[in-house]
Design a protein around this motif. Structure first.
Motif, PDB file in Angstrom:
ATOM      1  N   SER A 113       6.969  10.296   5.168  1.00 27.62           N
ATOM      2  CA  SER A 113       6.647  10.216   3.820  1.00 27.62           C
ATOM      3  C   SER A 113       6.408   8.692   3.655  1.00 27.62           C
ATOM      4  CB  SER A 113       7.968  10.506   3.183  1.00 27.62           C
ATOM      5  OG  SER A 113       9.090  10.020   3.346  1.00 27.62           O
ATOM      6  N   ASP A 114       6.191   8.238   2.629  1.00 25.74           N
ATOM      7  CA  ASP A 114       5.841   6.964   2.352  1.00 25.74           C
ATOM      8  C   ASP A 114       7.216   6.139   2.372  1.00 25.74           C
ATOM      9  OD1 ASP A 114       3.299   7.654   1.550  1.00 25.74           O
ATOM     10  OD2 ASP A 114       3.497   7.534  -0.519  1.00 25.74           O
ATOM     11  N   ALA A 115       8.170   6.534   1.829  1.00 30.54           N
ATOM     12  CA  ALA A 115       9.596   6.023   1.993  1.00 30.54           C
ATOM     13  C   ALA A 115       9.929   5.783   3.474  1.00 30.54           C
ATOM     14  CB  ALA A 115      10.685   6.735   1.495  1.00 30.54           C
ATOM     15  N   MET A 161       0.717  -1.109   0.107  1.00 30.33           N
ATOM     16  CA  MET A 161      -0.012   0.015  -0.027  1.00 30.33           C
ATOM     17  C   MET A 161       0.944   1.392   0.079  1.00 30.33           C
ATOM     18  SD  MET A 161      -2.769   1.551   2.789  1.00 30.33           S
ATOM     19  CE  MET A 161      -1.298   1.905   3.763  1.00 30.33           C
ATOM     20  N   TYR A 162       1.862   1.253   1.085  1.00 25.00           N
ATOM     21  CA  TYR A 162       2.868   2.320   1.067  1.00 25.00           C
ATOM     22  C   TYR A 162       3.517   2.680  -0.412  1.00 25.00           C
ATOM     23  CZ  TYR A 162       1.622   3.663   5.868  1.00 25.00           C
ATOM     24  OH  TYR A 162       1.192   4.298   6.797  1.00 25.00           O
ATOM     25  N   PHE A 163       3.848   1.442  -0.971  1.00 16.88           N
ATOM     26  CA  PHE A 163       4.768   1.746  -2.153  1.00 16.88           C
ATOM     27  C   PHE A 163       4.093   2.119  -3.293  1.00 16.88           C
ATOM     28  CE2 PHE A 163       6.865  -0.270  -5.854  1.00 16.88           C
ATOM     29  CZ  PHE A 163       8.354   0.208  -5.517  1.00 16.88           C
ATOM     30  N   ALA A 164       2.922   1.714  -3.307  1.00 20.78           N
ATOM     31  CA  ALA A 164       1.848   2.032  -4.611  1.00 20.78           C
ATOM     32  C   ALA A 164       2.008   3.554  -4.839  1.00 20.78           C
ATOM     33  CB  ALA A 164       0.434   1.492  -4.380  1.00 20.78           C
ATOM     34  N   GLY A 165       1.765   4.238  -3.872  1.00 20.70           N
ATOM     35  CA  GLY A 165       1.659   5.766  -4.067  1.00 20.70           C
ATOM     36  C   GLY A 165       2.560   6.486  -5.033  1.00 20.70           C
ATOM     37  N   TYR A 166       3.816   6.431  -5.073  1.00 17.62           N
ATOM     38  CA  TYR A 166       4.477   7.087  -6.042  1.00 17.62           C
ATOM     39  C   TYR A 166       4.815   6.507  -7.162  1.00 17.62           C
ATOM     40  CZ  TYR A 166       6.177  10.694  -2.462  1.00 17.62           C
ATOM     41  OH  TYR A 166       6.071  11.832  -1.864  1.00 17.62           O
ATOM     42  N   VAL A 167       4.506   5.167  -7.476  1.00 15.70           N
ATOM     43  CA  VAL A 167       4.682   4.592  -8.667  1.00 15.70           C
ATOM     44  C   VAL A 167       3.331   4.493  -9.684  1.00 15.70           C
ATOM     45  CG1 VAL A 167       6.512   3.085  -7.781  1.00 15.70           C
ATOM     46  CG2 VAL A 167       4.135   2.260  -7.568  1.00 15.70           C
ATOM     47  N   PRO A 227      16.512   1.205   4.770  1.00 14.82           N
ATOM     48  CA  PRO A 227      16.418   2.373   4.575  1.00 14.82           C
ATOM     49  C   PRO A 227      15.546   3.352   3.767  1.00 14.82           C
ATOM     50  CG  PRO A 227      18.573   1.550   4.729  1.00 14.82           C
ATOM     51  CD  PRO A 227      17.752   0.344   4.476  1.00 14.82           C
ATOM     52  N   GLY A 228      15.054   4.381   4.144  1.00 11.46           N
ATOM     53  CA  GLY A 228      14.406   5.261   3.238  1.00 11.46           C
ATOM     54  C   GLY A 228      14.822   5.479   1.961  1.00 11.46           C
ATOM     55  N   LEU A 229      16.089   5.888   1.899  1.00  7.93           N
ATOM     56  CA  LEU A 229      16.836   5.992   0.382  1.00  7.93           C
ATOM     57  C   LEU A 229      16.487   4.859  -0.292  1.00  7.93           C
ATOM     58  CD1 LEU A 229      18.446   8.095  -0.938  1.00  7.93           C
ATOM     59  CD2 LEU A 229      20.555   6.932  -0.086  1.00  7.93           C
ATOM     60  N   VAL A 230      16.589   3.706  -0.021  1.00  3.97           N
ATOM     61  CA  VAL A 230      16.424   2.555  -0.740  1.00  3.97           C
ATOM     62  C   VAL A 230      15.173   2.414  -1.593  1.00  3.97           C
ATOM     63  CG1 VAL A 230      16.417  -0.121  -0.796  1.00  3.97           C
ATOM     64  CG2 VAL A 230      18.183   1.045   0.353  1.00  3.97           C
ATOM     65  N   TRP A 231      14.116   2.904  -0.670  1.00  4.12           N
ATOM     66  CA  TRP A 231      12.689   2.941  -1.205  1.00  4.12           C
ATOM     67  C   TRP A 231      12.673   3.927  -2.350  1.00  4.12           C
ATOM     68  CZ3 TRP A 231       9.950  -1.217  -0.594  1.00  4.12           C
ATOM     69  CH2 TRP A 231      10.098  -1.890   0.474  1.00  4.12           C
ATOM     70  N   VAL A 232      13.141   5.095  -1.926  1.00  4.16           N
ATOM     71  CA  VAL A 232      13.115   6.342  -2.712  1.00  4.16           C
ATOM     72  C   VAL A 232      13.834   5.880  -4.231  1.00  4.16           C
ATOM     73  CG1 VAL A 232      13.904   8.476  -3.511  1.00  4.16           C
ATOM     74  CG2 VAL A 232      13.306   8.055  -1.071  1.00  4.16           C
ATOM     75  N   ALA A 233      14.852   5.036  -4.086  1.00  5.48           N
ATOM     76  CA  ALA A 233      15.539   4.700  -5.356  1.00  5.48           C
ATOM     77  C   ALA A 233      14.760   3.707  -6.039  1.00  5.48           C
ATOM     78  CB  ALA A 233      16.939   3.923  -4.802  1.00  5.48           C
ATOM     79  N   LEU A 234      14.033   2.772  -5.377  1.00  8.03           N
ATOM     80  CA  LEU A 234      13.096   1.889  -6.109  1.00  8.03           C
ATOM     81  C   LEU A 234      11.801   2.680  -6.529  1.00  8.03           C
ATOM     82  CD1 LEU A 234      12.749  -0.912  -3.207  1.00  8.03           C
ATOM     83  CD2 LEU A 234      13.825  -1.153  -5.639  1.00  8.03           C
ATOM     84  N   PHE A 235      11.434   3.601  -5.917  1.00  4.27           N
ATOM     85  CA  PHE A 235      10.322   4.575  -6.884  1.00  4.27           C
ATOM     86  C   PHE A 235      10.896   5.150  -7.985  1.00  4.27           C
ATOM     87  CE2 PHE A 235       8.580   6.035  -2.306  1.00  4.27           C
ATOM     88  CZ  PHE A 235       7.856   4.904  -2.228  1.00  4.27           C
ATOM     89  N   ALA A 236      12.154   5.555  -7.876  1.00  8.45           N
ATOM     90  CA  ALA A 236      12.896   6.158  -9.138  1.00  8.45           C
ATOM     91  C   ALA A 236      12.933   5.134 -10.281  1.00  8.45           C
ATOM     92  CB  ALA A 236      14.059   6.810  -8.533  1.00  8.45           C
ATOM     93  N   VAL A 237      13.384   3.923  -9.950  1.00  6.88           N
ATOM     94  CA  VAL A 237      13.661   2.883 -10.750  1.00  6.88           C
ATOM     95  C   VAL A 237      12.394   2.689 -11.623  1.00  6.88           C
ATOM     96  CG1 VAL A 237      14.023   0.374 -11.240  1.00  6.88           C
ATOM     97  CG2 VAL A 237      15.639   1.718  -9.659  1.00  6.88           C
ATOM     98  N   VAL A 238      11.230   2.424 -10.879  1.00  3.86           N
ATOM     99  CA  VAL A 238       9.987   2.048 -11.487  1.00  3.86           C
ATOM    100  C   VAL A 238       9.474   3.547 -12.343  1.00  3.86           C
ATOM    101  CG1 VAL A 238       7.429   1.732 -10.942  1.00  3.86           C
ATOM    102  CG2 VAL A 238       9.335   0.612  -9.676  1.00  3.86           C
ATOM    103  N   THR A 239       9.571   4.576 -11.659  1.00  2.00           N
ATOM    104  CA  THR A 239       8.821   5.733 -12.601  1.00  2.00           C
ATOM    105  C   THR A 239       9.836   6.072 -13.766  1.00  2.00           C
ATOM    106  OG1 THR A 239      10.363   7.253 -11.172  1.00  2.00           O
ATOM    107  CG2 THR A 239       8.083   6.789 -10.270  1.00  2.00           C
ATOM    108  N   ILE A 240      11.137   5.951 -13.564  1.00  2.00           N
ATOM    109  CA  ILE A 240      11.785   6.334 -14.680  1.00  2.00           C
ATOM    110  C   ILE A 240      11.658   5.127 -15.629  1.00  2.00           C
ATOM    111  CG2 ILE A 240      14.260   6.452 -15.719  1.00  2.00           C
ATOM    112  CD1 ILE A 240      14.774   8.045 -12.974  1.00  2.00           C
TER     113      ILE A 240
END
Length: 218
Positions: free
Chosen positions: A180-182, A76-82, A192-205
């Motif tokens: 934040s979601d991360a 649920m938390y991961f879904a938002g940004y992607v 770490p939150g930075l890892v989740w941000v990186a995963l958001f970036a991988v999916v969106t990019i």
């Protein structure tokens, strides 16, 4: 489709995403998709959805009840940004297979379903305004204008899904996004939150690159 009709939607979407002033307004549409993603995954994973709020500062919150840990809450938390980017990728697939009208109608249906769970006035106005535009275009516009509008929506979701991830990390670096979601994912998973941000970036990019590759030959 002429060269102008092909590139104008992409250019307009880029302006709405890259322009610092106009992004403050257009970002509300990305927030609708973001919170819709939280809500949909909450429902699909068996959580009890209680409501959604969309705020004038482009923030939002989706409230659901269920176990505070586990795969359901992580998803649920991961879904938002992607979600905006994934929707953009799906839209690209529909556009490239000449399913423009189903794309527009599906968007109207999803917005109508989301409207039921909105719990504040600004949120209601945002969803109604977005849904009205989609309905008017799908019902009254010519096939050519529908195709151009669908291209614009697709590019906007693909481009607009990337920028909030960078903004998120910027706020985190300044200590302005403790919940934040991360960071919520970091507390739940110990990753770490930075890892989740990186995963958001991988999916969106990744969605932007894949979707762009599908759209550019049109």
């Amino acid at each position: 489709m002429s060269t102008l009709a092909k590139w104008a939607p992409a250019v307009l979407a880029l302006v709405l995403v890259a322009g610092p002033g106009v992004w403050r307004i257009s970002r509300n549409t990305i927030t609708i998709a973001h919170e819709g993603g939280h809500a949909l995954v909450a429902l699909l994973t068996g959580r009890r959805l209680e409501g959604i709020k969309l705020n004038a500062d482009t923030s939002g919150v989706t409230v659901s009840r269920g176990k505070p840990t586990g795969i359901a809450v992580v998803l649920m938390y991961f879904a938002g940004y992607v979600t905006p980017s994934l929707l953009g990728l799906g839209a690209a697939l529909l556009v490239t297979t000449d399913n423009v009208r189903p794309l527009l109608w599906a968007t109207v249906v999803l917005l109508a379903a989301m409207l039921i769970m909105i719990r504040n006035l600004f949120g209601v106005l945002s969803v109604v305004a977005t849904g009205t535009i989609m309905f008017v275009v799908s019902w009254y516009a010519t096939a050519q204008w529908q195709a151009a509008f669908a291209l614009f929506v697709t590019w906007f979701l693909l481009l607009g899904g990337v920028r909030p991830v960078g903004e998120l990390q910027g706020r985190r670096l300044r200590g302005r996004a403790p919940n934040s979601d991360a960071d919520m994912l970091a507390r739940i998973t110990r990753v770490p939150g930075l890892v989740w941000v990186a995963l958001f970036a991988v999916v969106t990019i990744g969605c932007l690159l894949l979707g762009g590759r599908m759209l550019l030959p049109l």
